[in-house]
Structures are given as structure tokens and as C-alpha cells.
Design an enzyme around this catalytic site. Structure first.
Site, PDB file in Angstrom:
ATOM      1  N   LYS A 127       2.788  11.543  -2.291  1.00  0.00           N
ATOM      2  CA  LYS A 127       2.882  10.261  -1.573  1.00  0.00           C
ATOM      3  C   LYS A 127       3.792  10.432  -0.345  1.00  0.00           C
ATOM      4  O   LYS A 127       3.805  11.503   0.240  1.00  0.00           O
ATOM      5  CB  LYS A 127       3.343   9.162  -2.537  1.00  0.00           C
ATOM      6  CG  LYS A 127       2.454   9.136  -3.789  1.00  0.00           C
ATOM      7  CD  LYS A 127       2.631   7.927  -4.649  1.00  0.00           C
ATOM      8  CE  LYS A 127       1.678   8.026  -5.849  1.00  0.00           C
ATOM      9  NZ  LYS A 127       1.731   6.887  -6.738  1.00  0.00           N
TER      10      LYS A 127
ATOM     11  N   GLY B  68       3.300   4.556 -11.452  1.00  0.00           N
ATOM     12  CA  GLY B  68       4.710   4.363 -11.126  1.00  0.00           C
ATOM     13  C   GLY B  68       5.439   3.380 -12.030  1.00  0.00           C
ATOM     14  O   GLY B  68       6.539   2.944 -11.700  1.00  0.00           O
TER      15      GLY B  68
ATOM     16  N   ASN C   7       0.391  14.451  -6.270  1.00  0.00           N
ATOM     17  CA  ASN C   7       0.318  13.533  -5.133  1.00  0.00           C
ATOM     18  C   ASN C   7       1.760  13.166  -4.784  1.00  0.00           C
ATOM     19  O   ASN C   7       2.386  12.370  -5.476  1.00  0.00           O
ATOM     20  CB  ASN C   7      -0.490  12.284  -5.524  1.00  0.00           C
ATOM     21  CG  ASN C   7      -0.513  11.248  -4.414  1.00  0.00           C
ATOM     22  OD1 ASN C   7      -0.017  11.498  -3.314  1.00  0.00           O
ATOM     23  ND2 ASN C   7      -1.078  10.085  -4.695  1.00  0.00           N
TER      24      ASN C   7
ATOM     25  N   SER D  79       1.705   7.565 -14.431  1.00  0.00           N
ATOM     26  CA  SER D  79       2.884   7.819 -15.280  1.00  0.00           C
ATOM     27  C   SER D  79       2.748   9.052 -16.173  1.00  0.00           C
ATOM     28  O   SER D  79       3.204   9.054 -17.322  1.00  0.00           O
ATOM     29  CB  SER D  79       3.227   6.580 -16.117  1.00  0.00           C
ATOM     30  OG  SER D  79       3.643   5.533 -15.261  1.00  0.00           O
TER      31      SER D  79
ATOM     32  N   HIS E 246      -7.238   6.166  -2.932  1.00  0.00           N
ATOM     33  CA  HIS E 246      -6.101   5.890  -3.826  1.00  0.00           C
ATOM     34  C   HIS E 246      -5.810   4.387  -3.825  1.00  0.00           C
ATOM     35  O   HIS E 246      -5.945   3.732  -2.780  1.00  0.00           O
ATOM     36  CB  HIS E 246      -4.873   6.681  -3.371  1.00  0.00           C
ATOM     37  CG  HIS E 246      -3.776   6.657  -4.392  1.00  0.00           C
ATOM     38  ND1 HIS E 246      -2.924   5.583  -4.524  1.00  0.00           N
ATOM     39  CD2 HIS E 246      -3.428   7.548  -5.354  1.00  0.00           C
ATOM     40  CE1 HIS E 246      -2.092   5.834  -5.529  1.00  0.00           C
ATOM     41  NE2 HIS E 246      -2.365   7.009  -6.041  1.00  0.00           N
TER      42      HIS E 246
ATOM     43  N   GLU F  16      -3.178   2.790  -3.666  1.00  0.00           N
ATOM     44  CA  GLU F  16      -2.186   2.359  -2.658  1.00  0.00           C
ATOM     45  C   GLU F  16      -2.838   2.211  -1.285  1.00  0.00           C
ATOM     46  O   GLU F  16      -2.441   1.356  -0.485  1.00  0.00           O
ATOM     47  CB  GLU F  16      -1.009   3.348  -2.643  1.00  0.00           C
ATOM     48  CG  GLU F  16      -0.132   3.163  -3.875  1.00  0.00           C
ATOM     49  CD  GLU F  16       0.589   4.414  -4.347  1.00  0.00           C
ATOM     50  OE1 GLU F  16       0.679   5.392  -3.589  1.00  0.00           O
ATOM     51  OE2 GLU F  16       1.066   4.402  -5.499  1.00  0.00           O
TER      52      GLU F  16
ATOM     53  N   GLU G  11      -7.271   6.218 -12.344  1.00  0.00           N
ATOM     54  CA  GLU G  11      -5.869   5.820 -12.214  1.00  0.00           C
ATOM     55  C   GLU G  11      -5.748   4.311 -12.421  1.00  0.00           C
ATOM     56  O   GLU G  11      -5.908   3.535 -11.469  1.00  0.00           O
ATOM     57  CB  GLU G  11      -5.350   6.179 -10.821  1.00  0.00           C
ATOM     58  CG  GLU G  11      -5.304   7.661 -10.547  1.00  0.00           C
ATOM     59  CD  GLU G  11      -4.163   8.027  -9.585  1.00  0.00           C
ATOM     60  OE1 GLU G  11      -3.409   8.926  -9.913  1.00  0.00           O
ATOM     61  OE2 GLU G  11      -4.029   7.375  -8.529  1.00  0.00           O
TER      62      GLU G  11
END
Ligand code: 13P
Length: 252
Positions: free
Chosen positions: A10, A172, A8, A212, A94, A96, A166
Site C-alpha cells: 500500500k 486491516g 501489498n 488480516s 483493490h 481501497e 478480500e
């Protein structure tokens, strides 16, 4: 079952850097066997990457799409457009998207239906916040997200879904879930799928882990029984690192 390792990217990369990535990555993955490798770049890169990955083992995915098939939705991208440009997969829900763009389980459910209708395979993302984990709410949150996102999804279609666990606190942050923490949730997801559908379906759906992932932790995570692949953010932006992750049990 074949592991699925997805990148991904992003909101990173441009045409030049992505083509250079693909050219290098193709060399590094020559010896990798028994993996399904998917790259999910920005919309603007899909066409070029589709051309530069023809006749390779690299598949293409998008990071989002709208649940309507066409119409007056300025700035949105449809399932048909993604198919047209060579996508086989699409990441949906996702964290985000949920956090910054107010996506709800209901919207994600509609998107999954539209993806299936258009022969796109959804990579459905679910996961808890740190606060929810600390309050022992992880499994409850996962259950709610899964049940709501999969509402009225037919059993003939569900076999093509990929579920990505996730944990938001691992995205991150450099702090991945331990293999045991991830396995507990993956096993729970598989059991839930078997309740909602049946054993055969639940044992064939790939449940992948994201948060991560790096070269140093992939092998231990993938050794767990119910972890069938990875969704990789930061470490997928470097072709050598991502190739090492893809080849976690091959020599690259
Ligand atoms: P990182 O690998 O950068 O933690 O991102 C994970 C992720 O969000 C993949 O979808």
C-alpha cells in the site's frame, strides 16, 4: 498448484526502508520452496526493488495502473511503464481503489484487458462489505463483480489471472475470515469460473485470500482446498513476519 504469496505494501515504505527490507527478506526466505513470492510496492520503489531482487525468487508487482496504454493522463501509470520496470504482476480493483478513487467494475475490466495485452498478470481483487455479508448478499456481490470484471476476457488469457478474495471487513481490522468462510467463497468463485469458461481453466486459476493475514492464521487458511495463496497487507511490511507467512509449511 504453486501457492502465490503476495505483499501489498500500500502507501508505505521509502527507498531506504524497502532496500533494508529486501536485504533481510532474502536471508529469511532461503529455505522456502514451492511458493511464488511477489512484492507490490509503491511506484517510486519499483525500479530499486527490481534491481535488488535480480536473480532471486522474488517477483515484482504494482498496486494499480491506468487502462489506457499512453496519452494525456496526468499522474497515471501505464502497463508498458510497469513492464519496463520489471513487473510481472499488477493488483487491480483493490477495494481501497474502489472505495476512495471510485473505481468501477467496468474500469477494472478495461484494466485487466490492458494488462493481458501487455503481458502483465492481473491480481483481481473482489470482496463484500460487512453490511452485504450480514444481509446474506456475499455470493451475489462476488458473482456480479466477477462477471463484470471478466467481461469479454479471452479464455487463452484468463489462465494467467489471479483472483484475490478480500472481504472488506477483514482488511486491516485484525479480524480475518475463518477458513470455512473463505473456502465457501473461493469454492463459489471456482464454480463460477467453470461456468464462464470451463473446468480445466477454473481448476488452474489461483484464488488467493487477503484480509488480516498473519503468521498465526496463515496455515489454517492455506489448508483449505480452494485457497491457493495470500495477499498480505500490514504483516508484509515486516521482513521476518512476511517470510514466516511465505514459509507457512516450510521451516524458515
Ligand atoms: P491487511 O493484511 O492489512 O488486512 O490488508 C489486506 C489487503 O488489503 C491486501 O491487499
Amino acid at each position: 498448484m504453486k501457492s502465490l504469496i503476495a505483499a501489498n505494501w500500500k502507501m508505505n515504505m521509502d527507498i531506504k526502508s524497502s532496500i533494508s527490507f529486501i536485504n533481510n527478506f532474502k536471508k529469511y526466505i532461503k529455505k522456502i520452496k514451492n511458493k511464488e513470492i511477489v512484492i507490490c510496492p509503491s511506484f517510486t520503489l519499483l525500479n530499486k526493488i527490481n534491481e535488488s531482487t535480480k536473480n532471486t525468487k522474488i517477483k515484482l508487482g504494482a498496486q494499480n495502473m491506468h487502462f489506457e496504454e499512453e496519452g494525456t493522463f496526468t499522474g497515471e501509470i501505464s502497463a508498458l511503464m510497469l513492464k519496463d520496470v520489471g513487473c510481472e504482476y499488477v493488483i487491480l480493483g483493490h477495494s481501497e481503489r474502489r472505495q476512495y478513487f471510485n473505481e468501477t467494475d467496468d474500469m477494472v475490466n478495461k484494466k485487466i484487458k490492458t494488462a493481458f495485452k501487455n503481458n502483465l498478470k492481473p491480481i483481481l481483487c473482489i470482496g463484500e462489505t460487512l453490511e452485504q455479508r450480514n444481509n446474506n448478499k456475499t455470493l451475489k456481490i462476488i458473482k456480479n463483480q466477477l462477471i463484470n470484471c471478466l467481461k469479454n476476457i479471452d479464455e487463452n488469457e484468463i489462465k494467467n489471472i489471479v483472483i484475490a478474495y478480500e472481504p472488506i471487513w477483514a482488511i486491516g481490522t485484525g479480524k480475518n475470515a475463518t477458513p470455512q468462510q473463505a473456502e465457501e467463497v473461493h469454492k463459489f468463485i471456482r464454480e463460477l469460473l467453470s461456468h464462464i469458461y470451463n473446468n480445466k481453466i477454473s481448476s488452474n486459476v489461483r484464488i488467493i485470500y487477503g484480509g488480516s493475514i498473519k503468521e498465526s492464521n496463515i496455515k489454517d487458511l492455506m489448508a483449505m482446498k480452494n485457497i491457493n495463496g495470500a495477499l498480505v497487507g500490514g504483516a508484509s511490511l515486516n521482513p521476518k513476519s512476511f517470510a514466516c507467512i511465505c514459509g507457512f509449511n516450510n521451516s524458515t
